[in-house]
Design a protein around this motif. Structure first.
Motif, PDB file in Angstrom:
ATOM      1  N   LEU A  59       0.307  -1.260  -0.155  1.00 36.89           N
ATOM      2  CA  LEU A  59      -0.183  -0.118  -0.032  1.00 36.89           C
ATOM      3  C   LEU A  59       0.792   1.266   0.493  1.00 36.89           C
ATOM      4  N   GLN A  60       0.320   2.093  -1.131  1.00 32.07           N
ATOM      5  CA  GLN A  60       1.298   3.931  -1.161  1.00 32.07           C
ATOM      6  C   GLN A  60       0.252   4.690  -0.138  1.00 32.07           C
ATOM      7  N   THR A  61       1.702   5.233   0.377  1.00 30.89           N
ATOM      8  CA  THR A  61       1.020   6.773   1.122  1.00 30.89           C
ATOM      9  C   THR A  61       1.323   7.676   1.083  1.00 30.89           C
ATOM     10  N   GLY A  62       1.207   8.408   1.683  1.00 31.73           N
ATOM     11  CA  GLY A  62       1.696  10.238   0.542  1.00 31.73           C
ATOM     12  C   GLY A  62       2.054  10.278  -0.332  1.00 31.73           C
ATOM     13  N   LYS A  63       1.595  10.216  -1.121  1.00 31.99           N
ATOM     14  CA  LYS A  63       2.119  10.235  -2.973  1.00 31.99           C
ATOM     15  C   LYS A  63       1.024  11.314  -3.296  1.00 31.99           C
ATOM     16  N   ARG A  64      -0.100  11.367  -2.824  1.00 29.06           N
ATOM     17  CA  ARG A  64      -0.678  12.765  -3.442  1.00 29.06           C
ATOM     18  C   ARG A  64      -0.218  14.280  -3.724  1.00 29.06           C
ATOM     19  N   GLN A  65       1.246  14.356  -3.840  1.00 25.59           N
ATOM     20  CA  GLN A  65       1.380  15.287  -4.302  1.00 25.59           C
ATOM     21  C   GLN A  65       2.386  15.513  -5.498  1.00 25.59           C
ATOM     22  N   VAL A  66       2.577  13.500  -5.320  1.00 22.73           N
ATOM     23  CA  VAL A  66       4.243  13.478  -6.074  1.00 22.73           C
ATOM     24  C   VAL A  66       4.207  13.729  -8.009  1.00 22.73           C
ATOM     25  N   THR A  67       5.078  14.275  -8.281  1.00 23.63           N
ATOM     26  CA  THR A  67       4.714  14.506  -9.545  1.00 23.63           C
ATOM     27  C   THR A  67       5.669  13.700 -10.848  1.00 23.63           C
ATOM     28  N   LEU A  68       5.537  14.150 -12.052  1.00 24.10           N
ATOM     29  CA  LEU A  68       6.566  13.447 -13.337  1.00 24.10           C
ATOM     30  C   LEU A  68       7.574  13.987 -13.265  1.00 24.10           C
ATOM     31  N   VAL A  69       8.446  13.502 -13.348  1.00 20.19           N
ATOM     32  CA  VAL A  69       9.496  14.337 -13.429  1.00 20.19           C
ATOM     33  C   VAL A  69      10.298  13.736 -14.995  1.00 20.19           C
ATOM     34  N   GLN A  70      10.209  12.317 -15.610  1.00 21.55           N
ATOM     35  CA  GLN A  70      10.474  12.118 -16.600  1.00 21.55           C
ATOM     36  C   GLN A  70       9.585  11.295 -17.352  1.00 21.55           C
ATOM     37  N   LEU A  71       9.626  11.283 -18.754  1.00 20.55           N
ATOM     38  CA  LEU A  71       8.280  10.268 -18.976  1.00 20.55           C
ATOM     39  C   LEU A  71       9.657  10.154 -20.394  1.00 20.55           C
ATOM     40  N   GLU A  72      10.073   7.972 -20.513  1.00 20.62           N
ATOM     41  CA  GLU A  72      11.101   7.485 -20.677  1.00 20.62           C
ATOM     42  C   GLU A  72      10.245   6.842 -21.933  1.00 20.62           C
ATOM     43  N   PRO A  73       9.681   7.015 -23.039  1.00 24.37           N
ATOM     44  CA  PRO A  73       9.290   5.282 -23.638  1.00 24.37           C
ATOM     45  C   PRO A  73      10.217   4.212 -24.216  1.00 24.37           C
ATOM     46  N   VAL A  74       9.106   2.724 -23.886  1.00 19.44           N
ATOM     47  CA  VAL A  74       9.938   2.150 -23.636  1.00 19.44           C
ATOM     48  C   VAL A  74       9.688   0.976 -24.992  1.00 19.44           C
ATOM     49  N   GLY A  75      10.694   0.641 -25.939  1.00 24.75           N
ATOM     50  CA  GLY A  75      10.480   0.525 -27.513  1.00 24.75           C
ATOM     51  C   GLY A  75       8.786   0.718 -27.847  1.00 24.75           C
ATOM     52  N   HIS A  76       8.387  -0.091 -28.307  1.00 26.06           N
ATOM     53  CA  HIS A  76       7.543   0.647 -28.783  1.00 26.06           C
ATOM     54  C   HIS A  76       6.064   0.276 -28.281  1.00 26.06           C
ATOM     55  N   TYR A  77       6.255  -0.004 -26.589  1.00 26.46           N
ATOM     56  CA  TYR A  77       5.056  -0.778 -25.990  1.00 26.46           C
ATOM     57  C   TYR A  77       4.610  -0.044 -24.912  1.00 26.46           C
ATOM     58  N   ALA A  78       5.200   0.717 -24.694  1.00 22.10           N
ATOM     59  CA  ALA A  78       5.169   1.655 -22.860  1.00 22.10           C
ATOM     60  C   ALA A  78       6.440   2.819 -23.081  1.00 22.10           C
ATOM     61  N   VAL A  79       5.928   3.406 -22.021  1.00 21.36           N
ATOM     62  CA  VAL A  79       6.753   4.689 -20.830  1.00 21.36           C
ATOM     63  C   VAL A  79       7.005   3.689 -19.262  1.00 21.36           C
ATOM     64  N   ARG A  80       7.859   4.377 -19.155  1.00 27.11           N
ATOM     65  CA  ARG A  80       8.487   4.595 -17.533  1.00 27.11           C
ATOM     66  C   ARG A  80       8.637   5.416 -17.321  1.00 27.11           C
ATOM     67  N   PRO A  81       8.177   5.991 -16.341  1.00 28.51           N
ATOM     68  CA  PRO A  81       7.937   7.483 -15.731  1.00 28.51           C
ATOM     69  C   PRO A  81       9.256   7.144 -14.194  1.00 28.51           C
ATOM     70  N   THR A  82       9.655   8.505 -14.291  1.00 24.67           N
ATOM     71  CA  THR A  82       9.658   8.430 -12.879  1.00 24.67           C
ATOM     72  C   THR A  82       9.625   9.859 -12.500  1.00 24.67           C
ATOM     73  N   PHE A  83       8.915   9.625 -11.227  1.00 30.67           N
ATOM     74  CA  PHE A  83       8.515  10.160 -10.137  1.00 30.67           C
ATOM     75  C   PHE A  83       9.220  10.881  -8.922  1.00 30.67           C
ATOM     76  N   SER A  84       8.920  12.138  -8.398  1.00 26.72           N
ATOM     77  CA  SER A  84       8.747  13.511  -7.634  1.00 26.72           C
ATOM     78  C   SER A  84       9.762  12.470  -6.495  1.00 26.72           C
ATOM     79  N   ASP A  85       9.057  11.013  -6.132  1.00 19.94           N
ATOM     80  CA  ASP A  85       9.675  10.412  -4.869  1.00 19.94           C
ATOM     81  C   ASP A  85      10.682   9.689  -5.153  1.00 19.94           C
TER      82      ASP A  85
END
Length: 140
Positions: A59-85
């Protein structure tokens, strides 16, 4: 008639809205979703969040204010986000992003129910167990 994997909707655009903290995704079937960063983070498909099997979710808590600092493509099928935490181990396939967008109200209700059952709060930092590093997939 079942759809083949090639018939799955694919994103036509991904837009990060920093101020409103949502990822806007427009899919090839015309569907458009605005997925909150908090929802993306608490439902990360990573083993760190999902565990290695049913009933092992963390269970994840304390994530209401999390931001997305990076969004990387993974091949042609997905993305991998990096969050501020610092979380960056979730790979979000197009099908999973579609599911999160389509089911976001139900998923948020489920998340809030799980928080209530645990006596936790959306804004409270995670207690001990995984908050101080957790265990990666190779730790077993």
């Amino acid at each position: 008639m079942p759809q083949s994997p090639n018939d799955q909707p694919t994103p036509q655009s991904l837009t990060v809205h920093e101020q409103s903290r949502v990822l806007e995704v427009m899919f090839s079937d015309g569907a458009q979703f605005r997925i909150p960063f908090e929802l993306l983070r608490v439902y990360s498909p990573s083993a760190e969040v999902q565990g290695h099997g049913p009933g092992q979710e963390v269970l994840q808590t304390g994530k209401r204010q999390v931001t997305l600092v990076q969004l990387e493509p993974v091949g042609h099928y997905a993305v991998r986000p990096t969050f501020s935490d610092g979380h960056d181990s979730g790979i979000y396939t197009w099908a999973y992003l579609y599911e999160l967008g389509r089911d976001q109200q139900q998923l948020m209700r489920e998340y809030e129910r799980r928080l209530a059952e645990a006596g936790a709060d959306r804004d409270a930092p995670m207690a001990g167990r995984a908050a101080s590093g957790g265990h990666g997939c190779g730790s077993r």
